[in-house]
Design a protein around this motif. Structure first.
Motif, PDB file in Angstrom:
ATOM      1  N   GLY A  47      -2.471  -2.758  -4.774  1.00  0.00           N
ATOM      2  CA  GLY A  47      -1.506  -2.212  -5.833  1.00  0.00           C
ATOM      3  C   GLY A  47      -0.180  -2.999  -6.306  1.00  0.00           C
ATOM      4  N   ALA A  48      -0.444  -4.284  -5.759  1.00  0.00           N
ATOM      5  CA  ALA A  48       0.658  -5.357  -6.493  1.00  0.00           C
ATOM      6  C   ALA A  48       0.423  -5.666  -7.795  1.00  0.00           C
ATOM      7  N   CYS A  49       1.404  -5.692  -8.795  1.00  0.00           N
ATOM      8  CA  CYS A  49       1.106  -6.137 -10.065  1.00  0.00           C
ATOM      9  C   CYS A  49       1.067  -7.653 -10.135  1.00  0.00           C
ATOM     10  N   HIS A  50       1.692  -8.296  -9.239  1.00  0.00           N
ATOM     11  CA  HIS A  50       1.718  -9.848  -9.322  1.00  0.00           C
ATOM     12  C   HIS A  50       2.058 -10.351  -7.909  1.00  0.00           C
ATOM     13  N   TYR A  51       1.659 -11.759  -7.670  1.00  0.00           N
ATOM     14  CA  TYR A  51       1.766 -12.377  -6.532  1.00  0.00           C
ATOM     15  C   TYR A  51       2.425 -13.687  -7.001  1.00  0.00           C
ATOM     16  N   LEU A  52       3.429 -14.166  -6.040  1.00  0.00           N
ATOM     17  CA  LEU A  52       4.012 -15.545  -6.277  1.00  0.00           C
ATOM     18  C   LEU A  52       4.365 -16.283  -5.103  1.00  0.00           C
TER      19      LEU A  52
ATOM     20  N   LYS B 275       0.787  -1.210   0.060  1.00  0.00           N
ATOM     21  CA  LYS B 275      -0.100  -0.052   0.054  1.00  0.00           C
ATOM     22  C   LYS B 275       0.924   1.204  -0.044  1.00  0.00           C
ATOM     23  N   ALA B 276       1.720   1.229   0.617  1.00  0.00           N
ATOM     24  CA  ALA B 276       2.745   2.335   0.972  1.00  0.00           C
ATOM     25  C   ALA B 276       3.481   2.589  -0.471  1.00  0.00           C
ATOM     26  N   LEU B 277       4.053   1.678  -1.229  1.00  0.00           N
ATOM     27  CA  LEU B 277       4.518   1.978  -2.374  1.00  0.00           C
ATOM     28  C   LEU B 277       3.520   2.348  -3.552  1.00  0.00           C
ATOM     29  N   HIS B 278       2.434   1.723  -3.525  1.00  0.00           N
ATOM     30  CA  HIS B 278       1.457   2.212  -4.360  1.00  0.00           C
ATOM     31  C   HIS B 278       0.882   3.629  -4.216  1.00  0.00           C
ATOM     32  N   ASP B 279       0.758   3.858  -2.928  1.00  0.00           N
ATOM     33  CA  ASP B 279       0.356   5.277  -2.645  1.00  0.00           C
ATOM     34  C   ASP B 279       1.356   6.223  -2.905  1.00  0.00           C
ATOM     35  N   HIS B 280       2.594   5.899  -2.990  1.00  0.00           N
ATOM     36  CA  HIS B 280       3.674   6.915  -3.301  1.00  0.00           C
ATOM     37  C   HIS B 280       3.666   7.114  -4.756  1.00  0.00           C
ATOM     38  N   ASP B 281       3.728   6.066  -5.470  1.00  0.00           N
ATOM     39  CA  ASP B 281       3.655   6.032  -6.939  1.00  0.00           C
ATOM     40  C   ASP B 281       3.085   4.736  -7.556  1.00  0.00           C
ATOM     41  N   PRO B 282       1.760   4.790  -8.075  1.00  0.00           N
ATOM     42  CA  PRO B 282       0.850   3.704  -8.600  1.00  0.00           C
ATOM     43  C   PRO B 282       1.799   3.114  -9.548  1.00  0.00           C
ATOM     44  N   GLY B 283       2.763   3.759 -10.408  1.00  0.00           N
ATOM     45  CA  GLY B 283       3.681   2.922 -11.470  1.00  0.00           C
ATOM     46  C   GLY B 283       4.701   2.038 -11.031  1.00  0.00           C
ATOM     47  N   ILE B 284       4.837   2.097  -9.623  1.00  0.00           N
ATOM     48  CA  ILE B 284       5.937   1.121  -9.256  1.00  0.00           C
ATOM     49  C   ILE B 284       5.355  -0.544  -9.397  1.00  0.00           C
ATOM     50  N   LEU B 285       6.270  -1.284 -10.046  1.00  0.00           N
ATOM     51  CA  LEU B 285       5.511  -2.529 -10.322  1.00  0.00           C
ATOM     52  C   LEU B 285       6.245  -3.434  -9.143  1.00  0.00           C
ATOM     53  N   THR B 286       5.333  -3.852  -8.257  1.00  0.00           N
ATOM     54  CA  THR B 286       5.333  -4.569  -7.108  1.00  0.00           C
ATOM     55  C   THR B 286       4.958  -5.975  -7.258  1.00  0.00           C
ATOM     56  N   VAL B 287       5.734  -6.837  -6.741  1.00  0.00           N
ATOM     57  CA  VAL B 287       5.610  -8.266  -6.758  1.00  0.00           C
ATOM     58  C   VAL B 287       5.678  -8.785  -5.262  1.00  0.00           C
ATOM     59  N   VAL B 288       4.663  -9.503  -4.970  1.00  0.00           N
ATOM     60  CA  VAL B 288       4.574 -10.004  -3.535  1.00  0.00           C
ATOM     61  C   VAL B 288       4.800 -11.486  -3.604  1.00  0.00           C
ATOM     62  N   LEU B 289       5.698 -11.881  -2.734  1.00  0.00           N
ATOM     63  CA  LEU B 289       6.135 -13.205  -2.502  1.00  0.00           C
ATOM     64  C   LEU B 289       5.710 -13.860  -0.999  1.00  0.00           C
TER      65      LEU B 289
END
Length: 178
Positions: free
Chosen positions: A99-104, A69-83
């Protein structure tokens, strides 16, 4: 040579895994910053904006979802992958909604993560599985949904599910993906 346009932040509390990912991504030309939780991430975001992020779902006593959430709130363009070693549909949905772009699910390697960054748009041609959901899968998803609701507090999760804490701990140990 590392490229500042390829700034990657890794939020992972397992020092060895974080070091391995850091070395691997640096060899691929990323500039990598490794952090262990939300507070250091917020400090970094006050000064820099990463292009990419890899966030562990369960950090020492806190949820990686707050980092997403903090990453997405800072900049929605950050490509975030959750592990995660605790994969469930409930946590995957929450990660994507935040806001994550993917989940692994772990284990995931650098190739898997890098491929996930490039699949941020989704794939309409993904194969749909027609199998009905099993009772065990439904139980597992309900456990994880409640874990997310309680910020991964095992005692509170067990109370809400009406089971003994040790029973829940055994179920989590059996299902954990390492």
């Amino acid at each position: 040579m590392p490229d500042e346009d390829r700034l990657l932040v890794i939020v992972e509390d397992d020092d060895r895994f974080a070091a391995t990912l850091t070395r691997s991504f640096e060899r691929r030309g990323y500039t990598v910053v490794s952090l262990a939780g939300l507070a250091p991430l917020e400090a970094l975001l006050a000064e820099r904006t990463p292009t990419y992020a890899v966030v562990d779902l369960k950090l020492n006593g806190e949820s990686g979802l707050a980092c997403v959430k903090a990453l997405h709130d800072h900049d929605p363009g950050i490509l975030t992958v959750v592990l995660t070693g605790y994969a469930s549909i409930a946590t995957a949905v929450e990660a994507i909604k935040l806001g994550a772009c993917h989940y692994l699910a772990k284990p995931a390697n650098t190739d898997d993560i890098e491929a996930a960054f490039s699949k941020a748009e989704g794939d309409v041609d993904v194969t749909l599985d027609g199998r009905p959901t099993s009772i065990k899968t439904l139980e597992w998803e309900r456990i994880h949904q409640t874990l997310v609701e309680t910020d991964f507090n095992i005692s509170e999760t067990a109370r809400r599910l009406g089971m003994h804490r040790r029973t829940l701990a055994r179920k989590l140990d059996k299902q954990q993906v390492k």
